[in-house]
Design an enzyme around this catalytic site. Sequence first.
Site, PDB file in Angstrom:
ATOM      1  N   GLY A  22       0.788  -1.237   0.000  1.00 33.18           N
ATOM      2  CA  GLY A  22       0.000   0.000   0.000  1.00 33.18           C
ATOM      3  C   GLY A  22       0.817   1.282   0.000  1.00 33.18           C
ATOM      4  CG  HIS A 117       4.887  -2.248 -15.478  1.00 31.69           C
ATOM      5  ND1 HIS A 117       4.540  -3.461 -14.925  1.00 31.69           N
ATOM      6  CD2 HIS A 117       6.068  -2.444 -16.112  1.00 31.69           C
ATOM      7  CE1 HIS A 117       5.468  -4.355 -15.220  1.00 31.69           C
ATOM      8  NE2 HIS A 117       6.416  -3.762 -15.949  1.00 31.69           N
ATOM      9  CG  ASP A 158       2.211  -4.882 -17.432  1.00 27.61           C
ATOM     10  OD1 ASP A 158       1.442  -4.462 -16.547  1.00 27.61           O
ATOM     11  OD2 ASP A 158       3.088  -5.733 -17.212  1.00 27.61           O
TER      12      ASP A 158
HETATM   13  C1  GRF Z   1       5.160  -1.104  -7.436  1.00 33.76           C
HETATM   14  O1  GRF Z   1       6.133  -1.946  -7.978  1.00 33.76           O
HETATM   15  C2  GRF Z   1       4.231  -0.685  -8.526  1.00 33.76           C
HETATM   16  O2  GRF Z   1       4.892  -0.401  -9.710  1.00 33.76           O
HETATM   17  C3  GRF Z   1       3.357  -1.897  -8.650  1.00 33.76           C
HETATM   18  O3  GRF Z   1       3.141  -2.282  -7.289  1.00 33.76           O
HETATM   19  C4  GRF Z   1       4.259  -1.889  -6.510  1.00 33.76           C
HETATM   20  C5  GRF Z   1       3.818  -1.040  -5.334  1.00 33.76           C
HETATM   21  O4  GRF Z   1       2.996  -1.744  -4.495  1.00 33.76           O
HETATM   22  N1  GRF Z   1       2.180  -1.611  -9.398  1.00 33.76           N
HETATM   23  P1  GRF Z   1       2.519  -1.106  -3.105  1.00 33.76           P
HETATM   24  O5  GRF Z   1       1.890   0.210  -3.392  1.00 33.76           O
HETATM   25  O6  GRF Z   1       3.759  -0.951  -2.259  1.00 33.76           O
HETATM   26  O7  GRF Z   1       1.561  -2.105  -2.515  1.00 33.76           O
END
Ligand code: GRF
Length: 219
Positions: A22, A117, A158
């Site tokens: 999160g 991404h 993606d």
């Molecule tokens: C990051 O790598 C982002 O690019 C991907 O999820 C990760 C972040 O997750 N979509 P969170 O916000 O720490 O749960």
Amino acid sequence: MKPFDLSQNRPMRIAVLISGTGRTLRNLLQRVASGQLHAEIPVVIASTPSARGLQYAEKAAIPLTMVERKDFASLGAYGEAIFRHVRAAGADLVILAGFFRRIVVPDDFVNHVVAIHPSLIPAFCGRGFYSHRVHEAVLEYGVKVTGCTVHFIDNEYDHGPVILQMDVPVLEGDTLDSLEARVFATECEAFPKALELIAEGRVSVEGRRVKIAPAPPPK
Ligand code: GRF
């Protein structure tokens, strides 16, 4: 994409979907609280009760909903359940903030679901490329530049139209953790920036190309 309707004179409403730590949600909540992102988050939807990010929604007193894939027979039914909550919350936009489940985008939300991404799409993306695996592949390949991509999602991994990208150099001494941290710091700029552009009604989509209208002159 229908531009966000500024005439409604209210903040854009963003439903946030999470599965993991999160950090992305926490960053967005900070941006909203500090007035850098003119939006509100009417609901957080988690794919699992073990999502550590739930704590940030709780702290901010945001309504929280759990929608678990195991409770649905098909991917379609799973997506429908999620979008029922999204519509009930009156959300204009949905974002995948570290959400690790596939969802099917319904017709009324085409180009209204945004993800981030941690690479420069179309490099190091697609099925199997998520979280640390992306950075592992970047280091293994030996590219000198990576970054992050904010994009609309379609029904392929993606793959949807790219809203914005930010580059990050890969340094000789980089480890998985140092590279991940530098890319994530860039994500924390790129994601709110893309959302703010949408909230300002400046983003339109033509085929695969996303156009960003210039900022209006200050009043
Ligand atoms: C990051 O790598 C982002 O690019 C991907 O999820 C990760 C972040 O997750 N979509 P969170 O916000 O720490 O749960």
